[in-house]
Each structure stands twice: as C-alpha cells, then as structure tokens.
Enzyme design. Structure first.
Site, PDB file in Angstrom:
ATOM      1  N   GLN A  13       0.755  -0.974   0.075  1.00 31.86           N
ATOM      2  CA  GLN A  13       0.091   0.201  -0.059  1.00 31.86           C
ATOM      3  C   GLN A  13       0.907   1.357  -0.106  1.00 31.86           C
ATOM      4  O   GLN A  13       2.056   1.210   0.188  1.00 31.86           O
ATOM      5  CB  GLN A  13      -0.879   0.224   1.041  1.00 31.86           C
ATOM      6  CG  GLN A  13      -0.233  -0.139   2.577  1.00 31.86           C
ATOM      7  CD  GLN A  13      -1.161  -0.509   3.420  1.00 31.86           C
ATOM      8  OE1 GLN A  13      -1.159   0.087   4.805  1.00 31.86           O
ATOM      9  NE2 GLN A  13      -1.880  -1.595   3.549  1.00 31.86           N
TER      10      GLN A  13
ATOM     11  N   HIS B 108       0.485   5.711   0.979  1.00 32.20           N
ATOM     12  CA  HIS B 108      -0.618   6.768   1.485  1.00 32.20           C
ATOM     13  C   HIS B 108      -0.300   8.058   0.888  1.00 32.20           C
ATOM     14  O   HIS B 108       0.778   8.274   0.646  1.00 32.20           O
ATOM     15  CB  HIS B 108      -0.468   7.106   3.076  1.00 32.20           C
ATOM     16  CG  HIS B 108      -0.459   5.714   3.919  1.00 32.20           C
ATOM     17  ND1 HIS B 108      -1.740   4.894   3.802  1.00 32.20           N
ATOM     18  CD2 HIS B 108       0.181   4.917   4.439  1.00 32.20           C
ATOM     19  CE1 HIS B 108      -1.712   3.843   4.668  1.00 32.20           C
ATOM     20  NE2 HIS B 108      -0.078   4.029   5.095  1.00 32.20           N
TER      21      HIS B 108
ATOM     22  N   GLU C 215       3.927   7.883   8.608  1.00 33.69           N
ATOM     23  CA  GLU C 215       3.815   7.320   9.668  1.00 33.69           C
ATOM     24  C   GLU C 215       4.877   6.719   9.943  1.00 33.69           C
ATOM     25  O   GLU C 215       6.162   6.970   9.243  1.00 33.69           O
ATOM     26  CB  GLU C 215       2.815   6.001   9.477  1.00 33.69           C
ATOM     27  CG  GLU C 215       3.349   4.977   8.452  1.00 33.69           C
ATOM     28  CD  GLU C 215       2.253   4.115   8.232  1.00 33.69           C
ATOM     29  OE1 GLU C 215       2.462   3.030   8.012  1.00 33.69           O
ATOM     30  OE2 GLU C 215       0.960   4.464   7.846  1.00 33.69           O
TER      31      GLU C 215
ATOM     32  N   HIS D 139       4.771   0.361   0.844  1.00 29.18           N
ATOM     33  CA  HIS D 139       5.158  -0.456   1.932  1.00 29.18           C
ATOM     34  C   HIS D 139       4.251  -1.641   2.519  1.00 29.18           C
ATOM     35  O   HIS D 139       3.084  -1.735   2.108  1.00 29.18           O
ATOM     36  CB  HIS D 139       5.222   0.546   3.154  1.00 29.18           C
ATOM     37  CG  HIS D 139       3.992   1.169   3.585  1.00 29.18           C
ATOM     38  ND1 HIS D 139       3.389   2.279   3.172  1.00 29.18           N
ATOM     39  CD2 HIS D 139       3.073   0.818   4.565  1.00 29.18           C
ATOM     40  CE1 HIS D 139       2.379   2.735   3.546  1.00 29.18           C
ATOM     41  NE2 HIS D 139       2.215   1.705   4.554  1.00 29.18           N
TER      42      HIS D 139
ATOM     43  N   ARG E  34      -4.399   0.606  -1.812  1.00 29.89           N
ATOM     44  CA  ARG E  34      -3.859  -0.742  -2.013  1.00 29.89           C
ATOM     45  C   ARG E  34      -3.334  -0.832  -3.439  1.00 29.89           C
ATOM     46  O   ARG E  34      -3.942  -0.797  -4.170  1.00 29.89           O
ATOM     47  CB  ARG E  34      -4.987  -1.730  -1.652  1.00 29.89           C
ATOM     48  CG  ARG E  34      -5.436  -1.955  -0.238  1.00 29.89           C
ATOM     49  CD  ARG E  34      -6.191  -3.329  -0.090  1.00 29.89           C
ATOM     50  NE  ARG E  34      -6.764  -3.263   1.390  1.00 29.89           N
ATOM     51  CZ  ARG E  34      -8.187  -2.604   1.347  1.00 29.89           C
ATOM     52  NH1 ARG E  34      -8.749  -2.468   0.227  1.00 29.89           N
ATOM     53  NH2 ARG E  34      -8.729  -2.537   2.549  1.00 29.89           N
TER      54      ARG E  34
END
Length: 324
Positions: free
Chosen positions: A95, A97, A114, A171, A191
């Site tokens: 996936q 972001h 993150e 990642h 995804r």
C-alpha cells in the site's frame, strides 16, 4: 488538573489480524482476527475514551474541541496524531498513503506519514519498504504487469528496529511482525497489491491503482534517520525522529527516568515491562503515582511540565511536530 489521560483501546478486526494483542499485551479481544489496537485516537473510525480522572468517559475528539487548553490551545480542526499497535498474523497489503494536499483534495482528510517501532518479529520476517521503478511510467507498467519481485524492495527486520514511512512510500508489514505505529490521524490507504486474497465472503479487496500511481514518490527515496541517545544512569531517552508531523522517542527505564515536556502534549504507550508514572504537583511537594502496565496508553496534557517514570519498562512516546 495535572494528571495524565489514560485511554481505553479501540480494536480493529482485519483479514490479516490474529490474537497476539491478547497473548502479548493481555487485552480482552472481541475476536481472534484483531489486527490493530488504536491506542490513542481521535479519528472517527475509532475514537479513544478517557478512563480516569475529571474527564473519565469522555472521548478524545470531544476534548480536542471543548478543552483545547489540555493541548496548549494547539491549532487545527482535528487531533493530529494516532498511535496504534499492529499484530500481523499474515502479510498486510502492499500500500501507499497520500500527502496532506492529495488526501484533503480527494478524501477530505489528512494525508498519512507514519513510522514503525518493531515490537517483535519472528525469525526471517521482512517488510516491503520502497520500490525500484525509475519513473512514474515504469511504476505504472510494473504494477499492471504484476512484476512484484522486480518492483518491490524487501527488507529484513528484527525486534527494536525503527522505520520512517513518509507519505508516498510503498510499504507493507510482513507476517509475524508486531509494531507500534505513530502516524498522522488519517485512515486513507491505497492498496497496490493484496496477494489475490479473498475475504470471508469470497470477495477480493478493492485496489486503488490510479491513486497509488498518483501519490507514490518516484524514484523512491530512502528515509534517513539520525538516532540520538541521552543516558540517565541505566535509563535512556532515544530520539528516533523529529519531523513536521511528529517527534518520536523511546523511553528505556531501568530504575528512574526523569522527563520534561518539549511540546504542548505528549503521547505514550508502554510496550514492555511495568512501573509507575510520577507527576510532581507544581508549587507543592505533593506527587501523584499512576501504575503503568504493558499496553497502557496515556496523554500528558499541557499543564504537566515534568514527570518521571520508575520501574523496568519500555515506552514509545511522541509529540506533535512543528506543523502538526
């Protein structure tokens, strides 16, 4: 007030989840497919509830709106951070972001940068971290041709490793890994690949190929870390990251560790051991002691200027970055 806000965990069932949040942390899980403990969250998909003190029973998002003084009157429409513990009984999807600009424009919420602290990893565990495409056209081609071995970078991991995962990074957390994740308060995930898995109804989960191509950083950039350690006797403070989104630390406590605030509020989760959090009441000689057990999560609000942790335990802590 001068007291921490202890928070009740919010559990999320996932196709790749298991039961180690119960066996390792002692949580009472609603099923044996729990992938995530949203430990500190004001996101609408899983809002934390305060368990102690004056604000017991109140939701974190409500406190952000109605008691902004707890957070140093910080600006922003939403509480900017989210802390999770993830248990990957199986591989997570590959996936990526979006950043804030794309996330707000297309999803109506923040992007998602993150970072991961590896709490535990089975021998031979790996993550996917980055890609090998040299251009966006090559990235799109490799995805459409399903050339996953050529495209994806696999990295071996072990307990105690730390990874920074900025928005735009392809990642995936691998099977057998448990992590503490500090992230922006966002639940937007695109995804790229899901191993052709089917859910309980026999349906493949949705992929987001065009969005993934749009937001992936090309070529991939390796995130550089400048890890620093400050010792206090046998205890230490390890600084992993200082970013515009969040600063992240590890508090290793062997006896006593004295700390003071660097930001309007601090988030903390105990990932190992037991001990006590000691708050000194400013202006008096009184102190308050709070038991800390494995899995406990709390926020130290703005009016707590200094504190100490006593015992034998490891805590991952974070605070808002300059732009959060």
């Amino acid at each position: 007030m001068q007291e921490p806000l202890f928070l009740k965990p919010v559990f999320q069932e996932k196709i790749w989840g298991g039961d180690r949040l119960q066996t390792v942390f002692g949580f009472d899980l609603p099923s044996n497919k729990i992938g995530e403990d949203w430990a500190i969250s004001a996101h609408p998909h899983g809002v934390s509830t305060v368990e102690n003190g004056e604000f017991s029973g109140q939701k974190l998002d409500e406190l952000w709106v109605n008691h902004r003084e707890l957070f140093g009157n910080a600006k922003g429409d939403v509480f900017p951070l989210l802390t999770k513990i993830l248990d990957a009984e199986d591989d997570l999807s590959v996936q990526v972001h979006p950043d804030d600009a794309y996330g707000l424009a297309h999803e109506g919420e923040l992007g998602k940068t993150e970072c991961w602290y590896i709490i535990d990893a089975e021998p031979g565990s790996t993550i996917i971290y980055g890609h090998n495409a040299k251009s966006r056209e090559e990235l799109e081609s490799m995805i459409k041709e399903e050339r996953w071995d050529d495209l994806l970078r696999k990295v071996p991991v072990k307990k105690g490793d730390f990874f920074y995962v900025p928005s735009g990074t392809i990642h995936a957390i691998g099977k057998g890994i448990m992590i503490l994740e500090t992230q922006q308060s966002s639940d937007t995930t695109y995804r790229v690949y899901d191993y052709d898995r089917k859910d309980d109804q026999g349906q493949a989960r949705e992929l987001h190929i065009q969005q993934s191509v749009d937001v992936t950083t090309v070529p991939a950039k390796d995130a550089e870390l400048s890890i620093q350690q400050q010792n206090q006797g046998q205890s230490s403070i390890i600084t992993y990251l200082k970013t515009p989104f969040f600063n992240v630390y590890e508090w290793q406590v062997k006896g006593i560790l004295k700390l003071k605030k660097n930001a309007p509020y601090t988030l903390a989760t105990v990932i190992d051991g037991t001990g006590h959090l000691i708050i000194e009441d400013e202006g008096t000689i009184k102190t308050k002691s709070y038991e800390l057990t494995k899995g406990a999560s709390f926020i130290l609000p703005d009016d707590i200027a200094k504190w100490r942790v006593e015992g034998d335990l490891t805590i991952i802590a974070s605070e808002p970055g300059v732009d959060a």
